[in-house]
Design a protein around this motif. Structure first.
Motif, mmCIF file in Angstrom:
data_model
loop_
_atom_site.group_PDB
_atom_site.id
_atom_site.type_symbol
_atom_site.label_atom_id
_atom_site.label_comp_id
_atom_site.label_asym_id
_atom_site.label_seq_id
_atom_site.Cartn_x
_atom_site.Cartn_y
_atom_site.Cartn_z
ATOM 1 N N GLY A 1 1.360 8.693 11.318
ATOM 2 C CA GLY A 1 0.148 8.407 12.076
ATOM 3 C C GLY A 1 0.426 8.271 13.560
ATOM 4 N N GLN B 1 -3.240 -0.414 11.787
ATOM 5 C CA GLN B 1 -4.003 -0.228 13.029
ATOM 6 C C GLN B 1 -4.792 -1.495 13.352
ATOM 7 N N GLU C 1 -3.179 3.713 17.624
ATOM 8 C CA GLU C 1 -4.378 3.757 18.460
ATOM 9 C C GLU C 1 -4.152 2.960 19.744
ATOM 10 N N LEU D 1 -2.201 2.658 6.759
ATOM 11 C CA LEU D 1 -2.440 2.983 8.171
ATOM 12 C C LEU D 1 -3.620 2.182 8.724
ATOM 13 N N ASP D 2 -4.692 2.100 7.959
ATOM 14 C CA ASP D 2 -5.862 1.342 8.417
ATOM 15 C C ASP D 2 -5.495 -0.129 8.629
ATOM 16 N N ARG D 3 -4.717 -0.674 7.706
ATOM 17 C CA ARG D 3 -4.327 -2.079 7.806
ATOM 18 C C ARG D 3 -3.436 -2.312 9.033
ATOM 19 N N ILE E 1 3.466 2.861 11.643
ATOM 20 C CA ILE E 1 2.422 3.887 11.731
ATOM 21 C C ILE E 1 3.044 5.248 12.025
ATOM 22 N N ASN F 1 -0.684 4.632 -1.306
ATOM 23 C CA ASN F 1 -1.954 4.611 -0.578
ATOM 24 C C ASN F 1 -1.669 4.513 0.919
ATOM 25 N N VAL F 2 -1.238 5.630 1.487
ATOM 26 C CA VAL F 2 -0.823 5.642 2.889
ATOM 27 C C VAL F 2 -2.002 5.393 3.819
ATOM 28 N N ASP F 3 -3.162 5.965 3.499
ATOM 29 C CA ASP F 3 -4.332 5.778 4.369
ATOM 30 C C ASP F 3 -4.703 4.301 4.486
ATOM 31 N N ALA F 4 -4.658 3.584 3.358
ATOM 32 C CA ALA F 4 -4.968 2.146 3.400
ATOM 33 C C ALA F 4 -3.938 1.402 4.241
ATOM 34 N N ASP G 1 0.834 -1.205 0.000
ATOM 35 C CA ASP G 1 0.000 0.000 0.000
ATOM 36 C C ASP G 1 0.866 1.251 0.000
#
Length: 223
Positions: free
Chosen positions: A213, A188, A216, A184-186, A208, A179-182, A174
């Protein structure tokens, strides 16, 4: 008992003996064959066990001799000459061979050795998954990202033995795709997984932070 009764008993006993004798003459060979089969089967089983043991010892000696070589190319050549008679032995041999091939600079050969393990359907899934994973890592610079993503997604399927490590690699893909947001979601989600180990959890947190980022807070897992 009267003489007549005694005579009848003697005749009856003689007839019985004659019948048994006839039966033995007619069917006695069955017992002989049965004994031969039992003894022969036991002898063949012992021979098969001895042969398997000898083959395993020979394979072990060949592997040890090859691994004692200091030169990676010589190690690879020695391992390539070894012959394993079982699927498990062949898998171990191919994995050792791939490691020596990588050290000697023969990355393409190493990929082929690993892929040979990955497609052995009679192996436990964990061995095939490890071989596939290592093969994909070796092809990071040669295999298109889309192909690597597809194969890592297969390794990340629910219940797969290396799914979390595959998720980490998907996050790296990613990032490479921008696709940094994808990613980060992965990452997290990876940190919150109930099966994640501490090392992978820490690596995910570091990635992260490196991507800008904030990890969490970890959610306490229900026991």
């Amino acid at each position: 008992m009267s003489d007549t009764d005694s005579f009848i008993d003697e005749v009856t006993e003689e007839v019985r003996r004659d019948r048994i004798y006839l039966l033995l003459r007619r069917w006695g060979w069955v017992g002989v064959v049965a004994v031969v089969l039992i003894v022969g089967g036991a002898a063949f089983n012992e021979y098969r066990k001895a042969r398997a043991t000898a083959q395993a010892q020979q394979l072990g000696d060949t592997i040890l001799a090859a691994l004692s070589e200091n030169d990676p190319a010589a190690r690879a050549a020695g391992l390539a000459q070894a012959e394993a008679m079982s699927p498990g032995g062949k898998a171990v041999l191919d994995m050792l061979l791939s490691a020596s091939q990588v050290e000697s600079g023969s990355r393409e050969d190493a990929v082929n050795s690993l892929n040979a393990v990955a497609v052995q359907g009679d192996l436990p899934e964990i061995y095939r998954a490890i071989a596939s994973f290592k093969s994909l890592l070796l092809q990071g610079d040669t295999l298109p990202a889309a192909d690597r993503r597809q194969q890592f997604e297969a390794l990340a399927a629910p219940g797969a033995p290396l799914r979390l490590l595959a998720e980490e690699q998907l996050a790296l893909i990613d990032v490479a795709d921008g696709n940094v947001d994808a990613a980060l979601d992965r990452l997290q989600a990876l940190r919150q997984d109930a099966e994640v180990g501490i090392d992978l959890q820490q690596r995910a947190a570091q990635m992260i932070i490196a991507l800008g980022g904030e990890p969490e807070p970890l959610v306490a897992q229900q026991g």
